[in-house]
Write an enzyme that holds these catalytic residues in place. Structure first.
Site, PDB file in Angstrom:
ATOM      1  CG  HIS A  43       6.711 102.085  71.027  1.00 16.09           C
ATOM      2  ND1 HIS A  43       5.899 101.262  70.201  1.00 16.09           N
ATOM      3  CD2 HIS A  43       7.738 102.452  70.383  1.00 16.09           C
ATOM      4  CE1 HIS A  43       6.194 101.171  69.172  1.00 16.09           C
ATOM      5  NE2 HIS A  43       7.730 101.966  69.032  1.00 16.09           N
ATOM      6  CD  GLU A  87       9.743  98.167  65.707  1.00 13.73           C
ATOM      7  OE1 GLU A  87      10.532  98.078  66.615  1.00 13.73           O
ATOM      8  OE2 GLU A  87       9.811  99.189  64.988  1.00 13.73           O
ATOM      9  CG  HIS A  89       4.435 102.147  62.737  1.00 17.52           C
ATOM     10  ND1 HIS A  89       4.713 103.319  61.980  1.00 17.52           N
ATOM     11  CD2 HIS A  89       5.298 102.326  63.641  1.00 17.52           C
ATOM     12  CE1 HIS A  89       5.329 104.225  62.476  1.00 17.52           C
ATOM     13  NE2 HIS A  89       5.980 103.499  63.455  1.00 17.52           N
ATOM     14  CG  HIS A  91      -1.443 103.074  69.191  1.00 16.14           C
ATOM     15  ND1 HIS A  91      -1.271 101.795  69.310  1.00 16.14           N
ATOM     16  CD2 HIS A  91      -2.335 103.362  70.099  1.00 16.14           C
ATOM     17  CE1 HIS A  91      -1.690 101.411  70.378  1.00 16.14           C
ATOM     18  NE2 HIS A  91      -2.316 102.485  70.961  1.00 16.14           N
ATOM     19  NE  ARG A 110      14.854 104.485  60.227  1.00 16.57           N
ATOM     20  CZ  ARG A 110      13.542 104.872  59.920  1.00 16.57           C
ATOM     21  NH1 ARG A 110      13.275 105.072  58.730  1.00 16.57           N
ATOM     22  NH2 ARG A 110      12.486 105.188  60.674  1.00 16.57           N
ATOM     23  CD  GLN A 234       6.966 109.119  63.668  1.00 22.96           C
ATOM     24  OE1 GLN A 234       5.866 108.661  63.248  1.00 22.96           O
ATOM     25  NE2 GLN A 234       7.812 108.419  64.352  1.00 22.96           N
ATOM     26  CG  ASP A 262      16.955 101.688  64.004  1.00 22.23           C
ATOM     27  OD1 ASP A 262      17.684 100.848  65.048  1.00 22.23           O
ATOM     28  OD2 ASP A 262      15.883 101.614  64.317  1.00 22.23           O
ATOM     29  CB  SER A 307      13.008 113.516  61.975  1.00 21.91           C
ATOM     30  OG  SER A 307      12.398 114.609  62.335  1.00 21.91           O
ATOM     31  CG  ASN A 527       6.898  95.792  68.200  1.00 20.00           C
ATOM     32  OD1 ASN A 527       5.894  95.597  67.887  1.00 20.00           O
ATOM     33  ND2 ASN A 527       7.286  96.640  69.197  1.00 20.00           N
TER      34      ASN A 527
END
Lengths: 733, 227
Positions: A43, A87, A89, A91, A110, A234, A262, A307, A527
């Site tokens: 990643h 990008e 996400h 998983h 970000r 998160q 970021d 976070s 990505n």
């Protein structure tokens, strides 16, 4: 736990651990091992894909920033630049769909913000298993809610995207989010730590234990145990991010920061070490100074916590006070957590003691794997398709209705109505068109963007399918009248350690690269998401393309809906449809087989460019490309969108189902008033085209085969994808 | 009209996200837009106030429930009680009900989904500072974007609103289940108006419609007449 168990549990191989020993000249402590393991995960480190990504062209006349930064940047005009990136996400969304999708949106915002740009548009490309399965329905519903929940609250409009359903994504949904931002090109930021003695300021939300080792989790295959990794996902707080965006833009506007970055995967470690490596300096982080959300966190947890809603800024010491005053105004937590040093190391301090130290360039330089490329055995088998085996439809009307009602082709209204697509007052064309059209306030300029992917095509023909995705994006932008400029991508594939998936990755990158070269649209950011497998089954190779284009005069654009009675319908492009890989073949005949249409990039470009010129000249205001479902579905879409019927004739000869429902690249339908047909023809010089009919009435009629009222078509098309018993993906009609 | 440019304030709470759009709409109507920061108990002498849409304080409690306690709300309530024109849009409408400047409450949409679309509405009351340039019965297409737009009040309040003609906008196709298709209403003095639809999003022909611009132009005429 012995040392081997420790590094294995962090996702490092024996080879990688030996490499670490060799580089460091000593055994790393746990904190150092944690830093290396997250930065060397697929990643963060792209260790399986980096050499392949070099194949992409990434230069062009409008490119201001290619790959290597937080996002790519292209020039719009009048000093304005577009910053954009996509990008995955996947998983996190598979185990915790609402938060996984929401934080995917937050993360990509970000990235764009870190370049100094105001985020102005969001897109998403989604894939799920068929809706006959309850888990898939749950994932779909919650991902859409999560995207809306985050994007709506933060006030960045979600203006485009796509969603498709296939068995290949059952258990491993794809959630790719893209953000576009606007910035004055002189205000572009780059994530580069400079100036020994400058301070590192962390601001935004507090740091907790959420998302520890999230990057490592994202680089693993999904399995039954993945559910146990839920705590790795998160939780998003769009309210905090809204404050973070406004605060960061204020800090930039006031000229108070040297550099901005970021915090995403691997948290402070990733941000700080990347900034240090790029600036050729070192960074020291005082772990005890990081504002914490919970007690008792170890230094290693603090520096790899994921976070959300945090940013890192490099600030000159004399400006720190002013920076902290502004962060307070936006009710954000901020602290000076470290400094730029000359030693070149990423060093973590804890109460004055060194807790761990690794040269920053080791972290940024993950090992690279090149694997054997072998043509998968399945390819030959799936490409067999004998048209003789397929009975011609008895009733073309009912075939069209079943295509329009299918989850892969029906209206996306139930999805995009859950997204605020108008906030910001820059949305020129509402969702439902071939691409989103946005303006640059205070100018005549505008931009368009689209996301496209052809997973099924890529499965049947990895190279051709990937090229087709780039071509489709190019065509979609041209249909609305924008000049295609550059793209970002999200390469969603199975495990690179398996030869089939690795071949698919290599071939798709080759196909995309060839298309990018032929069409003049470089790749400026992207990505990679590998290991998309559930219980050993890989997804379709799914290289998602997010392409942006620009308008000199955004007032001159086209949309799909038919606007008037009595327009001539003209089919532009080399119309040679095939059934291989088509929606019709899957939905009506239950087969995923054959050779998808082979992209002819030169003719693709010629047709798209001609239509775009006609739109820019103000001749054409109605255009729509032929895509899934072929000519019949495209005609129905134009009629339904505009509320005006149409009548078209097909050229005689060949199978009628191929002509009506077969798929083809490089073809666009346009409608123009009779009086302007001559002007259109001037723009179409040197391009294949034929007049196939005209607009008017309340029905869609094609060659005596299709004759249906718009109300009937609309009833099929405008169905609620979220209703309890949405039909399964396949075997309808 | 007086010689000075009329000034319209737009409140900015943490989490407001239509503040810039409202400022833009106000400017397009020909007024001077003035940002009113939530932490400053000061209306800066503006002639009218817009409480914009968004997710003030994240809407983590009931929408508007925290914003009503912001410092700027003190002078805003005084202003409203003194007859000053106040418009709440979407989240701003929710803030005004929480502050009891308008009756009733906005509940979750009956669909239980966020809804962003353009809906047909009818102008019911043009005797407010914010709608005076429309004609009674005008049909408009206005954007909505909300999770909690389902207007509710007890029967007596609804009867009162209807009897006194205080329903300002009514949906022709109801997107959220609100009682009597209420899309907007005003207080007894008619100076405080709450709307779920977003007029500022259709205040520019470049976006395909400027049907909402008259809301801001109306208040300019109203305030201008007073100057």
């Amino acid at each position: 736990m012995n040392i081997q168990e420790t590094y294995s549990s962090l996702g490092l191989s024996d080879f990688e651990y030996d490499r670490i020993l060799e580089l460091m000249g000593r055994a790393p402590n746990f904190l150092e091992l944690s830093l290396l393991s997250v930065m060397w995960s697929e990643h963060c480190g792209y260790k399986n894909s980096r050499p392949l990504l070099r194949r992409f062209p990434n230069e062009g006349p409008r490119v201001l920033q290619g790959p290597g930064e937080n996002a790519g940047v292209v020039e719009v005009g009048d000093g304005w630049a577009l910053v954009f990136k996509m990008e995955s996400h996947n998983h996190p969304s598979a185990v915790e769909p609402y938060e996984g999708a929401a934080t995917g949106v937050g993360g990509i915002i970000r990235d764009v913000l870190a370049m100094g740009a105001r985020p102005v548009a969001l897109f998403n490309s989604l894939r799920f298993g068929p809706l006959d399965d309850e888990r898939n329905r749950y994932l779909f519903r919650e991902v859409v809610r999560g995207i809306g929940g985050y994007g709506n609250a933060i006030g960045v409009p979600t203006v485009g995207g796509e969603v498709e359903f296939s068995r290949a994504y059952s258990g491993n949904p794809l959630v790719n989010a893209m953000c576009v931002g606007l910035v004055r090109s002189e205000d572009l930021m780059r994530a580069r730590a400079v100036g020994e003695g400058n301070l590192v300021v962390l601001f935004g939300a507090k740091t907790g234990r959420d998302g520890i080792h999230g990057a490592t989790f994202a680089s693993d295959e999904l399995s039954e145990e993945s559910e146990e990794k839920r705590p790795n996902v998160q939780v998003g707080d769009p309210f905090a991010e809204k404050m973070l965006v406004e605060c960061s833009l204020k800090l930039l506007e006031e000229g108070l920061i040297v550099s901005l970055q970021d915090l995403g995967a691997a948290g402070i470690t990733s941000s700080a070490s990347e900034m240090a490596a790029k600036g050729g300096v070192g960074i020291e982080i005082d772990a005890e100074k990081v504002p914490l959300r919970e007690e008792g966190m170890e230094p290693w947890e603090i520096v790899i916590s994921e976070s959300q809603e945090r940013m890192l800024a490099i600030v000159e010491p004399e400006k720190v006070e002013e920076v902290l005053k502004i962060t307070e105004r936006y009710e954000l937590v901020a602290a000076v957590v470290g400094r730029v040093t000359g030693h070149g190391d990423m060093r973590v301090m804890n109460r004055g003691e060194v807790a761990g130290t690794v040269p920053a360039h080791y972290l940024a330089d993950a090992p690279v794997y090149e694997r054997e490329v072998r043509i998968p055995a399945y390819l030959e088998e799936v490409r067999k398709l004998d048209l003789e085996e397929l009975p011609a439809p008895q009733d073309y009307n009912s075939v069209l209705l079943s295509l329009l009602a299918h989850p892969n082709l029906c209206s996306r209204r139930p999805v995009y109505e859950q997204y605020d697509h108008q906030v910001g007052t820059d949305t020129v064309v509402l969702p439902g068109a071939d691409a989103a059209v946005m303006r640059v306030k205070g100018t005549t300029l505008g931009f368009a963007a689209t996301t496209d992917c052809k997973g099924r095509y890529c499965y049947l023909d990895p190279k051709g399918g990937a090229a087709a995705a780039v071509a489709e994006a190019y065509r979609n932008l041209s249909c609305v009248g924008a000049e295609p400029v550059a793209l970002t991508d999200c390469l969603n594939f199975g495990s690179p350690e398996k030869p089939d998936a690795y071949y698919q990755l290599v071939a798709c990158i080759e196909g995309m690269s060839e298309a990018c070269e032929a069409l003049g649209t470089p790749v400026v950011s992207g990505n990679v998401s590998l290991y998309n497998e559930t219980e050993g089954e890989a997804i379709y190779p799914t290289p998602t393309v997010g392409m942006v284009g620009v308008f000199e005069d955004v007032g001159r654009h086209a949309t799909p809906g038919i606007k008037r009675e009595g327009d001539a319908l003209v089919l532009v492009g080399d119309f040679r449809p095939v059934l291989g890989g088509s929606n019709y073949l899957e939905i009506v005949h239950g087969r995923v087989a054959g050779a998808p249409p082979a992209p002819d990039l030169a003719s693709e470009k010629a047709a798209s460019d001609a239509v775009r010129r006609a739109v820019a000249a103000g001749v054409v205001d109605t255009a729509h490309d032929l895509s899934g479902g072929g000519l019949a579905v495209a005609l129905a879409g134009m009629a339904l969108c505009g509320g005006v019927g149409a009548e078209a004739r097909l050229l005689p000869g060949g199978r009628q189902d191929v002509a009506l429902f077969g798929e083809v690249g490089g073809c666009i339908l346009v409608a123009v008033p009779e009086g302007r047909l001559g002007e259109l023809e001037e723009h179409l010089e040197g391009v294949h085209y034929s007049r196939i009919g005209g607009t008017g009435g309340g029905r869609l009629k094609v060659s005596g085969l299709i004759d249906a009222g718009l109300d009937e078509l609309g009833e099929a098309y405008e169905r609620d994808l979220f209703e309890r018993h949405a039909p399964e993906g396949g075997h309808l009609g | 009209m007086g010689g000075r440019l009329l000034r319209i304030g737009v409140t900015v709470f943490p989490g407001s996200n239509c503040d810039r759009d409202a400022l833009y709409g106000v400017q397009r109507a020909g007024a001077e837009p003035v940002e009113l920061w939530h932490a400053d108990a000061d209306l800066k002498g503006v002639d009218a106030v817009v409480v914009p849409g968004g997710f003030s304080y994240g809407d983590y409690l009931r929408p508007g429930a925290i914003a009503r306690f912001a410092k700027v709300m003190g002078p805003l309530e005084e202003f409203a009680k003194g007859g000053g024109p106040v418009l709440g849009v979407c989240n701003g409408f929710q803030v005004l009900t929480e502050a009891h400047l308008l009756p009733g409450a906005l509940l979750r949409n009956t669909s239980m989904r966020f809804v962003c679309t353009r809906v047909a509405v009818r102008v019911e009351n043009t005797r407010t500072p914010w709608t005076s340039l429309y004609e009674p019965g005008d049909e408009l297409t206005l954007p909505v974007a909300h999770n909690e737009g389902n207007y509710f009040a007890d029967e007596r309040t609804i009867a009162e609103l209807e009897d006194e003609g205080r329903v300002v906008l009514r949906y022709l196709s109801n997107p959220n289940g609100s009682v009597n298709d209420i899309a907007g209403l005003c207080n007894e003095g008619r100076n405080v108006v709450g709307l779920m639809p977003h007029p500022e999003r259709v205040s520019d022909p470049a976006l395909g419609s400027a049907e909402g611009l008259k809301v801001f132009e109306s208040v300019l005429r109203f305030a201008g007449a007073k100057v």
